[in-house]
Design a protein around this motif. Structure first.
Motif, PDB file in Angstrom:
ATOM      1  N   GLY A 234       0.791  -1.221   0.000  1.00  0.00           N
ATOM      2  CA  GLY A 234       0.000   0.000   0.000  1.00  0.00           C
ATOM      3  C   GLY A 234       0.823   1.270   0.000  1.00  0.00           C
ATOM      4  O   GLY A 234       0.356   2.318   0.433  1.00  0.00           O
ATOM      5  N   ILE A 235       2.040   1.191  -0.482  1.00  0.00           N
ATOM      6  CA  ILE A 235       2.841   2.408  -0.555  1.00  0.00           C
ATOM      7  C   ILE A 235       2.293   3.292  -1.667  1.00  0.00           C
ATOM      8  O   ILE A 235       2.150   2.853  -2.796  1.00  0.00           O
ATOM      9  N   PRO A 236       1.952   4.511  -1.332  1.00  0.00           N
ATOM     10  CA  PRO A 236       1.337   5.369  -2.333  1.00  0.00           C
ATOM     11  C   PRO A 236       2.344   5.752  -3.420  1.00  0.00           C
ATOM     12  O   PRO A 236       3.540   5.850  -3.153  1.00  0.00           O
ATOM     13  N   GLU A 237       1.830   5.916  -4.622  1.00  0.00           N
ATOM     14  CA  GLU A 237       2.726   6.384  -5.675  1.00  0.00           C
ATOM     15  C   GLU A 237       2.497   7.857  -5.893  1.00  0.00           C
ATOM     16  O   GLU A 237       1.386   8.294  -6.152  1.00  0.00           O
ATOM     17  N   PHE A 238       3.547   8.609  -5.767  1.00  0.00           N
ATOM     18  CA  PHE A 238       3.425  10.030  -6.000  1.00  0.00           C
ATOM     19  C   PHE A 238       3.858  10.350  -7.415  1.00  0.00           C
ATOM     20  O   PHE A 238       4.745   9.719  -7.971  1.00  0.00           O
ATOM     21  N   LYS A 239       3.203  11.358  -7.973  1.00  0.00           N
ATOM     22  CA  LYS A 239       3.460  11.712  -9.351  1.00  0.00           C
ATOM     23  C   LYS A 239       4.800  12.425  -9.467  1.00  0.00           C
ATOM     24  O   LYS A 239       5.581  12.171 -10.360  1.00  0.00           O
ATOM     25  N   ILE A 240       5.061  13.306  -8.566  1.00  0.00           N
ATOM     26  CA  ILE A 240       6.263  14.111  -8.689  1.00  0.00           C
ATOM     27  C   ILE A 240       7.102  14.057  -7.413  1.00  0.00           C
ATOM     28  O   ILE A 240       8.326  14.112  -7.466  1.00  0.00           O
ATOM     29  N   ALA A 241       6.450  13.909  -6.305  1.00  0.00           N
ATOM     30  CA  ALA A 241       7.176  13.920  -5.035  1.00  0.00           C
ATOM     31  C   ALA A 241       7.907  12.597  -4.815  1.00  0.00           C
ATOM     32  O   ALA A 241       7.512  11.570  -5.330  1.00  0.00           O
ATOM     33  N   ASP A 242       8.957  12.665  -4.050  1.00  0.00           N
ATOM     34  CA  ASP A 242       9.728  11.485  -3.704  1.00  0.00           C
ATOM     35  C   ASP A 242       9.832  11.483  -2.188  1.00  0.00           C
ATOM     36  O   ASP A 242      10.431  12.372  -1.593  1.00  0.00           O
ATOM     37  N   MET A 243       9.209  10.491  -1.564  1.00  0.00           N
ATOM     38  CA  MET A 243       9.100  10.625  -0.116  1.00  0.00           C
ATOM     39  C   MET A 243      10.414  10.449   0.618  1.00  0.00           C
ATOM     40  O   MET A 243      10.513  10.803   1.780  1.00  0.00           O
ATOM     41  N   VAL A 244      11.409   9.920  -0.059  1.00  0.00           N
ATOM     42  CA  VAL A 244      12.703   9.841   0.606  1.00  0.00           C
ATOM     43  C   VAL A 244      13.421  11.181   0.525  1.00  0.00           C
ATOM     44  O   VAL A 244      13.833  11.756   1.526  1.00  0.00           O
ATOM     45  N   HIS A 245      13.526  11.675  -0.701  1.00  0.00           N
ATOM     46  CA  HIS A 245      14.303  12.903  -0.850  1.00  0.00           C
ATOM     47  C   HIS A 245      13.545  14.165  -0.447  1.00  0.00           C
ATOM     48  O   HIS A 245      14.140  15.146  -0.053  1.00  0.00           O
ATOM     49  N   ASP A 246      12.254  14.096  -0.547  1.00  0.00           N
ATOM     50  CA  ASP A 246      11.471  15.278  -0.190  1.00  0.00           C
ATOM     51  C   ASP A 246      10.862  15.133   1.200  1.00  0.00           C
ATOM     52  O   ASP A 246       9.792  15.670   1.467  1.00  0.00           O
ATOM     53  N   TYR A 247      11.533  14.403   2.066  1.00  0.00           N
ATOM     54  CA  TYR A 247      10.886  14.100   3.347  1.00  0.00           C
ATOM     55  C   TYR A 247      10.590  15.339   4.175  1.00  0.00           C
ATOM     56  O   TYR A 247       9.650  15.377   4.929  1.00  0.00           O
TER      57      TYR A 247
END
Ligand code: ADP
Ligand code: MG
Length: 682
Positions: free
Chosen positions: A625-638
Motif C-alpha cells: 500500500g505504498i502510495p505512488e506520487f506523481k512528482i514527489a519522492d518521499m525519501v528525498h522530499d521528506y
C-alpha cells in the motif's frame, strides 16, 4: 459550454481521435490531465566545456566543422555519418547513426551545435541532435516526458504548449494563499508553465517544489481526514478492563517494564477503554519486548469480557508466540490456543468449538485464523505481528471476525518515519524506543569468505563457553543459477567440521512443520548447538543462549533483513556477535556491510535501507500500500512531507478549515475523494 479544463483533449488543435487514443493509454483524457502530465526530466542544452564533462554524460557543444562528412552504409538502412568538429581546444569526432540525409546539410568550416553522449576515451560524441549554426537552445531546458506508443517528445511538447496557450488561464489555485506566501511557492498557473517551459534550472526547481508540497498536502489531508472520520464515525467498543488484575499481572512479570513499554501499554489501554476503535501501529526494534506488551493488551481485553487474536506470518513464529503467551497468561487463568494449518482433525474441531463458545480466550495463529470456519464468540482485540507481511485484505478479514474490535499492528521492522506517515498515515503510532536494561550491543564484523576458518574458530570459542550459534544461508539447496551458499551443503560441512564436539541442526522452509518444530526444540533446549538455517528464523525466534550469528552471502540480504537476522542473538545478558560473510562487488553492497558494522539502531538502518532501495522495495512486496506520487519522492522530499503532514493535521483540526472560503478548494477535494464519506483509500 464555457471552456474548461475538463474538456476532452480532442478540443485542442492538432489532437485528433488517434492521438487522443494514444494519450488515453497514458491516462490523459482531459486538457487538465495533459497540463498535469509532468516531465520526468529535462534535456539540458547549455553549452559546456568538454573538460568538465564526465564520460558517457550527455552534452551539447558548439564548434566548427573540420572535415568533410564521411558516410558509411552497413546493412539495410543502417548508416554512420562521421565528422570532425573543433570545439574550443578539442578536435573531436561526432557520429550520427541512421541519419544519412544530414550529410548534405553539413559543410566544411560551418558552425554546428550537436547534442549527444560524450565518450571521453574516444573523444567522440554520439549525437542525436544537430543544430546548424549556433546553439539556439542556449540556457534552455527542454522537458522529456515518459511516453507510450507513437507519441514523440516533440509532439508531446507541442500538445502541451497548445493546451497551455489556449487553456492555461483557466488553471485554478488549489492551495490557500497563506501557504503560498508562507512557503514562497509559485502559484499553480505559473508552476504549470515553469514545469513545462522552464527558462532555467531554478524555474524547474521552484515549480517542482510547489507541486511536491501540493501533492503531499493533498495526500496527507486525505490520510488525516480519513483518520478523523474513522475516529468519529466507526463505532468501536469501550473495553472496561480490570485495572487491579492488570496491575497484578504486570507486577508478577519476571522483569520490570521499561519506560517505553509502560508508555505504549498506557497508549493501548487508553484506546481499549475509549469508545473509538483502536487503529494503532506498535513499532519496536527486535528484542525491545513487544510480546509482553501484546500479552498485557490481550489480558486487559479478556478481563473486559472479550477474546483476543494474534496473527503472525509463519508457523514457527506462531508456535513461539503461543508458547510465550501461554507461559505468561495461563497462570492467570487465560486459555490460549494455537491454530495453524498443521493443527488438524479432532484437535482443530475442538479448538474451533471452544473458540465459538468463548472458552478459548486468546487465539494465536497464522493465516489459518482468517479462514471462514474460524469464528469467535466475542472478539475484542486483533493483533497482527509483522503486519506488513499481510495484505490489507487479510487484515480486514481478521477484523471482521468481531464487531469493530480494537486493532493493534506490531512490527519489528522499524519503519522509517517517512513511510510510517505515508503508508500508515491513518494510524496512531506507538514506538518502543528503548531496550530492556542489561542488553549488550551486538558486535558485528564483516569478513571475507576466505576467512571462514577463522570465523569458525571464533564460533567454536563461543560454543565452548556453552553458547549457541545460528548460521544463515540464502538458499536451501544448491542452485545451478546462483553461486551462493545453501543450507544443506553448509550443514554437511559444519557437521563434519564440528563432529564429536557439537551438534549441528538444519532448518529450512521446506521441512514439514513437525520437523521444524523438532529442530527448533532441539535448538532451544541446547541439544543442538549450531542451527544452520535459511531466513525462516528471521522473525521472532527467541533463544537467549544463542550468542553467535553467522550470515553467509550477507550481501544478498537487505539491511532490514540483516538487522532482523542479527536480532536473533543478543537476547540474553551475554555479549553476542554477528559475522557477515560477504564479498559484495557493488559499492552499494559494500556500503551496506559497512553500515551493519557501524550501527545497531534499527531506525537508522531502515532509513538507509529506504534510501538505497526506495519505497517500493522497502517491504519487499508491492502489496504494502505504498502510495505512488506523481512528482514527489518521499525519501528525498521528506522535509516537505513532514511539513505537509503537520499542516494537514492542523487544517483538519481547525474550525476555519471546515467553513472559510480560503479552504473551499481543499474541502472540495476531500469531498470528491470520498474521505468525508468514510470511503477507504485505495
Ligand atoms: P520483540 O520486541 O522482538 O518481540 P520480545 O518480546 O520477544 O521482543 O522480547 C525479547 C526478550 O526480552 C524476551 O526474552 C523477553 O522476555 C525479554 N523482555 C521483554 N521485556 C523486558 C524487560 N522490560 N526487561 C527485561 N527483559 C525483557
Ligand atoms: Mg516479537
Amino acid at each position: 459550454m464555457n471552456p474548461n479544463l475538463n474538456q476532452p483533449v480532442t478540443i485542442l488543435k492538432g489532437i485528433g481521435e488517434e492521438t487522443a487514443e494514444m494519450l488515453s493509454e497514458m491516462r490523459i483524457y482531459t486538457v487538465r490531465d495533459l497540463l498535469e502530465y509532468f516531465p520526468y526530466r529535462y534535456e539540458d542544452y547549455r553549452l559546456r566545456d568538454l573538460a568538465e564533462v564526465q564520460h558517457e554524460e550527455k552534452v551539447t557543444v558548439e564548434g566548427k566543422v573540420h572535415s568533410e562528412p564521411s558516410l558509411v552504409y552497413y546493412g539495410r538502412k543502417k548508416s554512420k555519418l562521421t565528422i570532425r568538429v573543433l570545439v574550443g581546444a578539442y578536435l573531436i569526432k561526432v557520429v550520427f547513426f541512421n541519419q544519412p540525409y544530414l550529410k548534405n546539410k553539413i559543410s566544411m568550416n560551418g558552425l554546428v551545435t550537436v547534442t549527444g553522449k560524450w565518450d571521453a576515451h574516444k573523444q567522440l560524441i554520439t549525437a542525436n541532435e544537430l543544430q546548424l549554426g549556433e546553439n539556439k537552445k542556449n540556457n534552455h531546458f527542454e522537458p522529456v516526458y515518459s511516453l507510450r506508443g507513437k507519441l514523440t517528445t516533440k509532439g508531446m511538447r507541442k500538445f502541451i504548449s497548445i493546451a497551455y496557450q489556449q487553456y492555461g488561464s483557466l488553471i485554478e489555485e488549489n492551495l490557500p494563499n497563506s501557504f503560498l506566501v508562507k512557503y514562497r511557492l509559485l502559484n499553480r498557473k505559473d508552476a504549470v508553465k515553469s514545469i513545462h517551459f522552464p527558462e532555467n534550472q531554478d524555474e524547474v526547481k521552484q515549480a517542482r517544489r510547489r507541486f511536491v508540497y501540493e501533492e503531499f498536502l493533498l495526500f496527507q489531508l486525505k490520510m488525516q481526514g480519513l483518520r478523523k472520520f474513522e475516529r468519529e464515525h466507526s463505532p468501536g467498543i469501550s473495553q472496561s478492563y480490570d485495572l487491579l488484575k492488570l496491575k497484578e499481572f504486570i507486577d508478577k512479570l519476571p522483569f520490570p517494564l521499561t519506560d517505553a513499554q509502560k508508555r505504549v501499554v498506557n497508549e493501548i489501554l487508553k484506546d481499549l477503554k475509549s469508545p473509538y476503535r483502536m487503529n494503532r501501529l506498535l513499532q519496536g526494534d527486535v528484542g525491545s519486548g513487544k510480546t509482553v506488551v501484546a500479552a498485557i493488551a490481550l489480558y486487559a481485553s479478556v478481563t473486559a469480557g472479550f477474546q483476543g487474536a494474534l496473527m503472525v506470518p509463519t508457523e514457527i513464529l506462531a508456535e513461539q508466540h503461543a508458547e510465550s503467551l501461554k507461559h505468561l497468561l495461563e497462570p492467570f487463568g487465560i486459555i490460549c490456543e494455537l491454530l495453524t494449518s498443521s493443527v488438524k482433525g479432532k484437535r482443530r474441531k475442538e479448538i474451533l468449538q471452544q473458540l465459538m463458545e468463548g472458552h478459548v480466550h486468546v487465539l494465536i495463529g497464522t493465516h489459518a485464523l482468517i479462514q471462514d470456519e474460524v469464528s469467535f464468540q466475542k472478539l475484542g482485540l486483533c493483533i497482527t505481528d509483522e503486519q506488513h507481511r499481510f495484505g490489507v485484505e487479510q487484515r480486514r478479514i481478521l477484523r471482521e471476525k468481531g464487531e469493530n474490535p480494537d486493532v493493534l499492528f506490531m512490527t519489528a521492522t522499524p519503519i522509517p518515519r517517512t513511510l510510517a506517515i505515508t503508508v500508515f498515515g491513518e494510524m496512531d503510532v506507538s514506538i518502543i524506543d528503548e531496550m530492556p536494561a542489561g542488553r549488550k550491543t551486538i558486535e558485528t564484523y564483516w569478513a571475507k569468505p576466505e576467512m571462514l576458518e577463522r570465523v569458525l574458530a571464533f564460533v567454536e570459542k563461543e560454543l565452548v563457553k556453552g553458547h549457541q550459534a545460528y548460521v544463515i544461508c540464502p538458499l536451501i539447496e544448491e542452485s545451478e543459477k546462483l553461486d551462493v551458499q545453501n543450507a544443506i551443503d553448509v550443514h554437511t560441512t559444519l557437521s563434519h567440521y564440528f563432529q564429536n564436539r557439537f551438534k549441528v541442526g538444519l532448518m529450512h522452509g521446506r521441512l514439514s512443520s513437525d520437523d521444524k518444530d523438532a529442530v527448533m526444540k532441539e535448538f532451544s533446549s541446547n541439544e543442538v548447538q549450531i542451527l544452520v538455517s535459511t531466513t525462516v528464523v528471521e522473525v521472532g525466534v527467541n533463544v537467549p543462549n544463542a550468542t553467535m550469528m553467522v550470515i553467509y552471502d550477507a550481501e544478498r540480504f537487505g539491511l532490514s533483513q540483516l538487522h532482523q537476522l542479527r536480532g536473533r542473538v543478543g537476547r540474553g545478558s551475554d555479549q553476542s556477535y554477528c559475522i557477515l560473510l560477504a564479498s559484495p562487488k557493488s559499492e552499494v553492497g559494500q556500503e551496506r556491510m559497512k553500515i551493519m558494522t557501524e550501527t545497531n539502531d534499527g531506525f537508522v538502518l531502515s532509513e538507509k535501507d529506504l534510501e538505497i532501495r526506495g519505497p517500493g522495495d522497502f517491504f519487499g512486496k508491492k502489496q504494502s500500500g505504498i502510495p505512488e506520487f506523481k512528482i514527489a519522492d518521499m525519501v528525498h522530499d521528506y522535509r516537505a512531507l513532514e511539513t505537509a503532514r503537520s499542516d494537514a493535521a492542523m487544517l483538519i483540526q481547525s474550525k476555519d478549515f471546515w467553513s472559510t472560503e480560503e479552504y473551499a478548494y481543499l474541502r472540495k477535494y476531500l469531498e470528491e475523494s470520498g474521505v468525508l464519506a468514510g470511503e477507504k483509500l485505495d
